[in-house]
Design a protein around this motif. Structure first.
Motif, PDB file in Angstrom:
ATOM      1  N   ASN A   1     -13.135 -94.791   9.817  1.00  0.00           N
ATOM      2  CA  ASN A   1     -13.673 -93.511   9.516  1.00  0.00           C
ATOM      3  C   ASN A   1     -13.970 -92.324  10.408  1.00  0.00           C
ATOM      4  N   LYS A   2     -13.091 -92.512  11.361  1.00  0.00           N
ATOM      5  CA  LYS A   2     -12.751 -91.593  11.899  1.00  0.00           C
ATOM      6  C   LYS A   2     -11.463 -90.291  11.156  1.00  0.00           C
ATOM      7  N   ALA A   3     -10.938 -91.523  10.374  1.00  0.00           N
ATOM      8  CA  ALA A   3      -9.901 -91.022   9.346  1.00  0.00           C
ATOM      9  C   ALA A   3     -10.011 -90.396   9.147  1.00  0.00           C
ATOM     10  N   GLY A   4     -11.400 -90.871   7.819  1.00  0.00           N
ATOM     11  CA  GLY A   4     -11.680 -90.892   7.018  1.00  0.00           C
ATOM     12  C   GLY A   4     -10.604 -91.190   5.656  1.00  0.00           C
ATOM     13  N   TYR A   5     -10.564 -92.457   6.366  1.00  0.00           N
ATOM     14  CA  TYR A   5      -9.794 -93.623   4.738  1.00  0.00           C
ATOM     15  C   TYR A   5     -10.310 -94.904   5.435  1.00  0.00           C
ATOM     16  N   SER A   6      -9.671 -95.637   4.535  1.00  0.00           N
ATOM     17  CA  SER A   6     -10.113 -96.690   4.516  1.00  0.00           C
ATOM     18  C   SER A   6      -9.608 -98.332   5.428  1.00  0.00           C
ATOM     19  N   VAL A   7     -10.281 -98.732   5.685  1.00  0.00           N
ATOM     20  CA  VAL A   7      -9.737-100.277   6.638  1.00  0.00           C
ATOM     21  C   VAL A   7      -7.805-100.532   6.298  1.00  0.00           C
ATOM     22  N   GLY A   8      -8.119-100.664   4.632  1.00  0.00           N
ATOM     23  CA  GLY A   8      -6.871-101.372   3.983  1.00  0.00           C
ATOM     24  C   GLY A   8      -5.810-100.246   4.376  1.00  0.00           C
ATOM     25  N   SER A   9      -5.637 -98.730   4.610  1.00  0.00           N
ATOM     26  CA  SER A   9      -4.904 -97.763   4.668  1.00  0.00           C
ATOM     27  C   SER A   9      -4.549 -97.509   6.018  1.00  0.00           C
ATOM     28  N   VAL A  10      -5.128 -97.994   6.544  1.00  0.00           N
ATOM     29  CA  VAL A  10      -4.506 -97.364   8.376  1.00  0.00           C
ATOM     30  C   VAL A  10      -3.918 -99.411   8.786  1.00  0.00           C
ATOM     31  N   TYR A  11      -4.553-100.016   7.867  1.00  0.00           N
ATOM     32  CA  TYR A  11      -2.954-101.548   7.925  1.00  0.00           C
ATOM     33  C   TYR A  11      -2.280-101.064   7.237  1.00  0.00           C
ATOM     34  N   LYS A  12      -1.824-100.247   6.592  1.00  0.00           N
ATOM     35  CA  LYS A  12      -0.596-100.256   5.500  1.00  0.00           C
ATOM     36  C   LYS A  12      -0.129 -99.602   6.442  1.00  0.00           C
ATOM     37  N   HIS A  13      -0.430 -98.598   7.582  1.00  0.00           N
ATOM     38  CA  HIS A  13       1.078 -98.157   8.634  1.00  0.00           C
ATOM     39  C   HIS A  13       0.517 -98.656   9.579  1.00  0.00           C
ATOM     40  N   TYR A  14      -0.442 -99.428  10.219  1.00  0.00           N
ATOM     41  CA  TYR A  14      -0.325-100.205  11.559  1.00  0.00           C
ATOM     42  C   TYR A  14      -0.865-101.635  11.261  1.00  0.00           C
ATOM     43  N   PRO A  15       0.252-102.572  11.311  1.00  0.00           N
ATOM     44  CA  PRO A  15      -0.156-104.226  11.025  1.00  0.00           C
ATOM     45  C   PRO A  15      -1.310-104.716  11.398  1.00  0.00           C
ATOM     46  N   ASP A  16      -1.410-104.382  12.891  1.00  0.00           N
ATOM     47  CA  ASP A  16      -2.258-105.015  13.920  1.00  0.00           C
ATOM     48  C   ASP A  16      -2.534-104.246  14.863  1.00  0.00           C
ATOM     49  N   ILE A  17      -3.869-103.689  15.532  1.00  0.00           N
ATOM     50  CA  ILE A  17      -4.415-102.729  16.326  1.00  0.00           C
ATOM     51  C   ILE A  17      -4.030-103.070  17.608  1.00  0.00           C
ATOM     52  N   ASP A  18      -2.918-103.605  17.723  1.00  0.00           N
ATOM     53  CA  ASP A  18      -1.799-103.201  19.126  1.00  0.00           C
ATOM     54  C   ASP A  18      -1.232-102.557  19.055  1.00  0.00           C
ATOM     55  N   LYS A  19      -0.631-102.487  17.531  1.00  0.00           N
ATOM     56  CA  LYS A  19       0.524-101.661  17.583  1.00  0.00           C
ATOM     57  C   LYS A  19       0.261 -99.913  17.426  1.00  0.00           C
ATOM     58  N   LEU A  20      -1.024 -99.929  17.368  1.00  0.00           N
ATOM     59  CA  LEU A  20      -1.567 -98.662  16.745  1.00  0.00           C
ATOM     60  C   LEU A  20      -2.286 -97.736  18.672  1.00  0.00           C
ATOM     61  N   ILE A  21      -2.158 -98.999  19.143  1.00  0.00           N
ATOM     62  CA  ILE A  21      -2.478 -98.940  20.501  1.00  0.00           C
ATOM     63  C   ILE A  21      -1.213 -98.395  21.458  1.00  0.00           C
ATOM     64  N   ILE A  22      -0.224 -99.134  21.253  1.00  0.00           N
ATOM     65  CA  ILE A  22       0.833 -99.300  21.808  1.00  0.00           C
ATOM     66  C   ILE A  22       1.924 -97.584  21.092  1.00  0.00           C
ATOM     67  N   ALA A  23       1.032 -97.236  20.094  1.00  0.00           N
ATOM     68  CA  ALA A  23       0.902 -95.393  19.462  1.00  0.00           C
ATOM     69  C   ALA A  23       0.685 -94.162  19.813  1.00  0.00           C
ATOM     70  N   VAL A  24       0.136 -94.930  19.866  1.00  0.00           N
ATOM     71  CA  VAL A  24      -1.452 -93.721  20.830  1.00  0.00           C
ATOM     72  C   VAL A  24      -0.901 -93.549  22.317  1.00  0.00           C
ATOM     73  N   ASN A  25      -0.591 -94.687  22.902  1.00  0.00           N
ATOM     74  CA  ASN A  25       0.183 -94.890  24.412  1.00  0.00           C
ATOM     75  C   ASN A  25       1.569 -93.502  24.531  1.00  0.00           C
ATOM     76  N   SER A  26       2.238 -93.930  23.451  1.00  0.00           N
ATOM     77  CA  SER A  26       3.315 -93.139  23.359  1.00  0.00           C
ATOM     78  C   SER A  26       2.939 -91.764  23.583  1.00  0.00           C
ATOM     79  N   ILE A  27       1.900 -91.484  22.801  1.00  0.00           N
ATOM     80  CA  ILE A  27       1.465 -90.138  23.156  1.00  0.00           C
ATOM     81  C   ILE A  27       1.026 -89.321  23.978  1.00  0.00           C
ATOM     82  N   THR A  28       0.407 -90.247  24.534  1.00  0.00           N
ATOM     83  CA  THR A  28       0.062 -90.035  26.368  1.00  0.00           C
ATOM     84  C   THR A  28       1.460 -90.521  26.919  1.00  0.00           C
ATOM     85  N   LEU A  29       2.288 -90.850  26.463  1.00  0.00           N
ATOM     86  CA  LEU A  29       3.066 -90.982  28.173  1.00  0.00           C
ATOM     87  C   LEU A  29       3.924 -89.379  26.986  1.00  0.00           C
TER      88      LEU A  29
END
Length: 199
Positions: A39-67
């Motif tokens: 919703n925040k990105a303006g895409y469908s849930v399916g579009s998010v899953y195409k790039h990040y197959p699970d929420i853990d991988k997306l959280i790790i990507a966020v944490n990498s940016i934080t680091l």
């Protein structure tokens, strides 16, 4: 046509990750749900899953940016200090300021745990090692007699001690400090951790 599709794919991935970072920054780790990110990105849930197959991988990507952001600030702080001890003190204070300025992103680094037997990606581990390397470089100047194993251990000890002080203070625990007193005590802690080993 293939080039346009690839550009669109990359843009979608960038916007999904940007939305996840913003949600973490604004609301904390608990806000990182696939539907909320879509919703925040303006895409469908399916579009998010195409790039990040699970929420853990997306959280790790966020944490990498934080680091990355944390390392940039820590590196800048080191560059402005003159002596190894001053640089270690600057690292401790800058770590504290980052935790205060980006509290939700900072907490996300430590609140997220992978389920089951999943392993943290190698690139993410290397980012953590880079943080300890910043500390180790200064410790090596102060304590040239330390071998590589001892230096790695001492670097972890220094980080753990500073992190503990910052965490207690951020959480308002009974032993936590604040303001100028906290910064002075961080300086004291760093001195006690590194100076006795020179004897």
């Amino acid at each position: 046509m293939a080039g346009i599709q690839e550009a669109k794919r990359l843009e979608t991935g960038r916007r999904v990750l940007e939305a996840a970072v913003t949600l973490m920054q604004e609301e904390g780790l608990q806000a990182l749900q696939i539907r909320a990110i879509a919703n925040k990105a303006g895409y469908s849930v399916g579009s998010v899953y195409k790039h990040y197959p699970d929420i853990d991988k997306l959280i790790i990507a966020v944490n990498s940016i934080t680091l990355e952001g944390m390392m940039e600030r820590l590196s800048n702080a080191v560059a402005k200090a003159d002596t190894p001890l001053d640089r270690l003190k600057a690292l401790a204070r800058t770590y504290l300021h980052f935790a205060k300025d980006q509290s939700n992103l900072w907490r996300g680094l430590f609140e997220h745990h992978l389920a089951g037997n999943d392993e943290i990606p190698k690139e993410h581990k290397q980012q953590n090692v880079a943080l300890l390397t910043l500390i180790g470089k200064e410790l090596a100047e102060l304590n040239p007699s330390l071998d590589s194993d001892s230096l790695a251990t001492r670097s972890r000890t220094c980080f753990a001690a500073v992190h503990g002080m910052v965490t207690f203070s951020m959480e308002g625990r009974f032993v936590g400090l604040s303001g100028e007193m906290l910064e002075k005590e961080l300086d004291f802690l760093v001195e006690q951790l590194v100076l006795p080993s020179q004897q």
